[in-house]
Design an enzyme around this catalytic site. Structure first.
Site, PDB file in Angstrom:
ATOM      1  N   CYS A 207      -4.616 -21.617  27.444  1.00  8.90           N
ATOM      2  CA  CYS A 207      -4.827 -23.033  27.013  1.00  8.90           C
ATOM      3  C   CYS A 207      -3.554 -23.856  26.457  1.00  8.90           C
ATOM      4  CB  CYS A 207      -5.805 -23.298  26.104  1.00  8.90           C
ATOM      5  SG  CYS A 207      -7.608 -22.657  26.601  1.00  8.90           S
TER       6      CYS A 207
ATOM      7  N   CYS B 271      -2.496 -23.300  22.685  1.00  8.95           N
ATOM      8  CA  CYS B 271      -2.362 -22.130  22.317  1.00  8.95           C
ATOM      9  C   CYS B 271      -1.570 -21.482  23.142  1.00  8.95           C
ATOM     10  CB  CYS B 271      -3.606 -21.331  22.220  1.00  8.95           C
ATOM     11  SG  CYS B 271      -4.810 -22.326  21.159  1.00  8.95           S
TER      12      CYS B 271
ATOM     13  N   CYS C 122      -9.045 -13.707  23.013  1.00 13.31           N
ATOM     14  CA  CYS C 122      -9.729 -14.850  22.857  1.00 13.31           C
ATOM     15  C   CYS C 122     -11.291 -14.243  22.674  1.00 13.31           C
ATOM     16  CB  CYS C 122      -9.923 -15.493  24.318  1.00 13.31           C
ATOM     17  SG  CYS C 122     -10.524 -14.813  25.573  1.00 13.31           S
TER      18      CYS C 122
HETATM   19 FE1  SF4 Z   1      -8.232 -22.257  24.464  1.00 17.39          FE
HETATM   20 FE2  SF4 Z   1      -9.312 -20.551  22.636  1.00 17.39          FE
HETATM   21 FE3  SF4 Z   1      -7.026 -22.096  22.177  1.00 17.39          FE
HETATM   22 FE4  SF4 Z   1      -9.484 -23.150  22.319  1.00 17.39          FE
HETATM   23  S1  SF4 Z   1      -8.736 -21.566  20.607  1.00 17.39           S
HETATM   24  S2  SF4 Z   1      -7.591 -24.219  23.099  1.00 17.39           S
HETATM   25  S3  SF4 Z   1     -10.254 -21.871  23.867  1.00 17.39           S
HETATM   26  S4  SF4 Z   1      -7.157 -20.569  23.543  1.00 17.39           S
END
Ligand code: SF4
Length: 247
Positions: free
Chosen positions: A203, A206, A229
């Site tokens: 994402c 992140c 994750c």
């Molecule tokens: Fe994506 Fe996990 Fe970051 Fe949320 S915490 S934006 S699901 S990688």
């Protein structure tokens, strides 16, 4: 009772792993497909190295189900790549998995949960949607490799999945050089962010480019005590229905 089931399923995963630990990735995929057929799914992020496994899977069965987690926080380039690569490889079974509306509206209505609770954010955007989608499958395939480091250093070719499923990691033994060579040999298009230094892509909030000399996944959750994750963490006892005979 749960222990009995776990023991039986463990032996199946162990037996498959013994048979396939040194097999080529294509052979692992073939054996997984022979064993599970339509009950087999490939989970892909359409990330930096995903084209390799997707290309191999398309050779075996272009209709194979490919589960793609569209978290709602992906780079636009990833969404474009998911469409163009699936078309190019002739993959017709790609499913876009999205977070449940109720989870988003109750827990992350402003899309800022990643700033305060990354595990909670990954849970509603990745773990819950994938668990729901995988419930209809007995085996699944991942693109993880040992060279990615962290917990993946001890990755097996075949292991137990969640909910009694068998999990195949056909590229576990492969090096980064082998991945790169396969991409070149088969003229596979790179993810558009790879030339900008993104060597592992999740994402956008992140994911950062990898610094010179850094591990391939060092740009994920950079500066945080998190490396996965959560979709690869066992969460429930093994079920008997998915435990088959020998390979
Ligand atoms: Fe994506 Fe996990 Fe970051 Fe949320 S915490 S934006 S699901 S990688």
């Amino acid at each position: 009772m749960a222990y009995d089931n776990a023991d039986v399923s463990q032996s199946v995963a162990d037996r498959l792993n013994d048979a396939l630990r040194d097999a080529s990735p294509l052979e692992v995929l073939r054996r997984a497909h022979e064993r599970f057929g339509a009950k087999l799914a490939l989970v892909s992020s359409f990330g930096a190295e995903s084209a390799v496994l997707l290309h191999m899977a398309a050779q075996i069965d272009p209709k194979i189900v490919v589960l793609f987690l569209d978290t709602g926080m992906l780079f636009g380039q990833t969404l474009d790549y998911r469409r163009s690569l699936a078309n190019r490889l002739g993959l017709t079974g790609v499913r876009d998995l999205r977070p449940r509306f109720t989870d988003l509206s109750l827990q992350d209505p402003q899309s800022i949960l990643h700033q305060t609770d990354i595990d909670g954010c990954c849970n509603i955007r990745k773990v819950i949607p994938l668990d729901a989608a995988l419930s209809e499958f007995s085996g699944w395939i991942t693109g993880r490799k040992r060279f990615q480091g962290g917990d993946r250093l001890r990755l097996r070719v075949v292991e137990e999945g969640t909910d009694g499923q068998i999990k195949f990691n056909p590229l576990a033994n492969w090096s980064k050089d082998q991945i790169d060579a396969y991409m070149v040999e088969h003229d596979l298009p790179p993810h558009p962010l790879v030339p900008q230094g993104f060597l592992s892509i999740g994402c956008w909030p992140c994911t950062k480019p990898v610094e010179d000399g850094g591990d391939v996944r060092s740009g994920r959750w950079h500066g945080q005590d998190k490396t996965e994750c959560g979709i690869h963490v066992a969460r429930s006892p093994l079920a008997p229905d998915n435990v088959g005979g020998g390979i």
